[in-house]
Design an enzyme around this catalytic site. Sequence first.
Site, PDB file in Angstrom:
ATOM      1  N   SER A   1       0.967  -1.120   0.171  1.00  0.00           N
ATOM      2  CA  SER A   1       0.122  -0.254   0.146  1.00  0.00           C
ATOM      3  C   SER A   1       0.683   1.499  -0.168  1.00  0.00           C
ATOM      4  CB  SER A   1      -0.923   0.018   0.933  1.00  0.00           C
ATOM      5  OG  SER A   1      -1.718  -1.473   1.446  1.00  0.00           O
TER       6      SER A   1
HETATM    7  N1  SAH Z   1      -0.230  -4.360   4.006  1.00  0.00           N
HETATM    8  C1  SAH Z   1       0.173  -5.001   2.931  1.00  0.00           C
HETATM    9  C2  SAH Z   1      -0.719  -5.706   1.394  1.00  0.00           C
HETATM   10  C3  SAH Z   1      -0.853  -6.427   1.054  1.00  0.00           C
HETATM   11  S1  SAH Z   1      -1.646  -6.984  -0.465  1.00  0.00           S
HETATM   12  C4  SAH Z   1       1.676  -4.910   2.816  1.00  0.00           C
HETATM   13  O1  SAH Z   1       2.265  -3.581   3.356  1.00  0.00           O
HETATM   14  O2  SAH Z   1       2.290  -5.495   1.986  1.00  0.00           O
HETATM   15  C5  SAH Z   1      -3.123  -7.743   0.620  1.00  0.00           C
HETATM   16  C6  SAH Z   1      -2.110  -8.711   1.081  1.00  0.00           C
HETATM   17  O3  SAH Z   1      -3.558  -9.827   1.237  1.00  0.00           O
HETATM   18  C7  SAH Z   1      -1.433  -9.242   0.224  1.00  0.00           C
HETATM   19  O4  SAH Z   1      -0.823 -10.519  -0.112  1.00  0.00           O
HETATM   20  C8  SAH Z   1      -2.710 -11.191  -0.324  1.00  0.00           C
HETATM   21  O5  SAH Z   1      -2.004 -12.689  -0.890  1.00  0.00           O
HETATM   22  C9  SAH Z   1      -3.137 -10.912   1.024  1.00  0.00           C
HETATM   23  N2  SAH Z   1      -4.776 -11.344   1.314  1.00  0.00           N
HETATM   24  C10 SAH Z   1      -5.540 -11.212   0.798  1.00  0.00           C
HETATM   25  N3  SAH Z   1      -6.820 -12.020   0.708  1.00  0.00           N
HETATM   26  C11 SAH Z   1      -6.509 -12.936   2.071  1.00  0.00           C
HETATM   27  C12 SAH Z   1      -7.509 -13.848   2.669  1.00  0.00           C
HETATM   28  N4  SAH Z   1      -8.217 -14.255   2.754  1.00  0.00           N
HETATM   29  N5  SAH Z   1      -6.649 -14.002   3.927  1.00  0.00           N
HETATM   30  C13 SAH Z   1      -4.936 -14.009   3.870  1.00  0.00           C
HETATM   31  N6  SAH Z   1      -4.364 -12.814   3.485  1.00  0.00           N
HETATM   32  C14 SAH Z   1      -5.284 -12.583   2.129  1.00  0.00           C
END
Ligand code: SAH
Length: 207
Positions: A63
Site C-alpha cells: 500500500s
Molecule cells: N499491507 C500489505 C498489503 C499487501 S496486499 C503490505 O504492506 O504489503 C494484501 C495481501 O492480502 C496480499 O498479500 C494477499 O495475498 C493477502 N490476502 C488476500 N486475501 C487474504 C485472505 N483471505 N487471508 C489472508 N491474506 C489474504
Amino acid sequence: MTDPYETLREWMVETQIHSRGIRDPRVLAAMRKVPRHEFVSFSQGSSPYSDGPLPIGKGQTISQPYIVAYMTELLELRGVETVLELGTGCGYQTAVLAEIAAQVYTVEVIEVLALDAEAILKRMRYDNISYKIGNGRNGWEEYSPYDRIMLTAAPAQFPKNLFDQLLEGGIAVAPVGDYFQRIVRYRKEKGKIKEETLIGVSFVPFV
Ligand code: SAH
C-alpha cells in the site's frame, strides 16, 4: 549507525503523511523508522518511498505510505494492544503495527509472500509478531479475542464472523467493496458494532 534512507523517510513523512493530516505521534515515528526499502526494492525507476502503491509479486501490492499511516492511525493504538492483521503481504504494514502495538498476529494466504515477509521481519529482529499461513476469512481463533483487527485486502462485505474475535471496545479497520472501495472503521461497543465509512481506496481483493 546512520541509515542513508532516513532523510528519504523524513521527506516521505513530511510531504505525504503529515501534510495530509496524520498527527498521531506514534504513527509518525513508526513511519519515520521502518525501512520501507527492505520490503520493496528500488526497481524500474520506482522508489519505495514514492507516493503510491507498488507491486510485490504474485499480483499483490504494498500500500501507499499514506494509506498505511492512515489505517494505522484509525486503530488508535496506545502500545498495549494485540492486533490481528489479515494480509501480511510483504510485511511492511506488519512492521509499522509491531512498532506501536504490543503483539501482532499476521495471516497471509500466499505462502511465498508469507515466508518472505517472515524472513525479513525476523532479520529486523521484531520479536512481537506471530505468523500464520492460511486464509484469514476465519481470523485466527487460537489467540482471539484481539484489541484490534486490520484487513489489508478488500472483501466485498466485511466478514462479520471476525467481530467474534474482537474484544469489547475494540476497533477493526478494512477496505470494503468490490470495485469501489471505502475504508470502514468498526467499533465494538456494548456488544454492538458501530460503523464509520471513510475515504475511497483501491486494494487487491480479500480472497
Ligand atoms: N499491507 C500489505 C498489503 C499487501 S496486499 C503490505 O504492506 O504489503 C494484501 C495481501 O492480502 C496480499 O498479500 C494477499 O495475498 C493477502 N490476502 C488476500 N486475501 C487474504 C485472505 N483471505 N487471508 C489472508 N491474506 C489474504
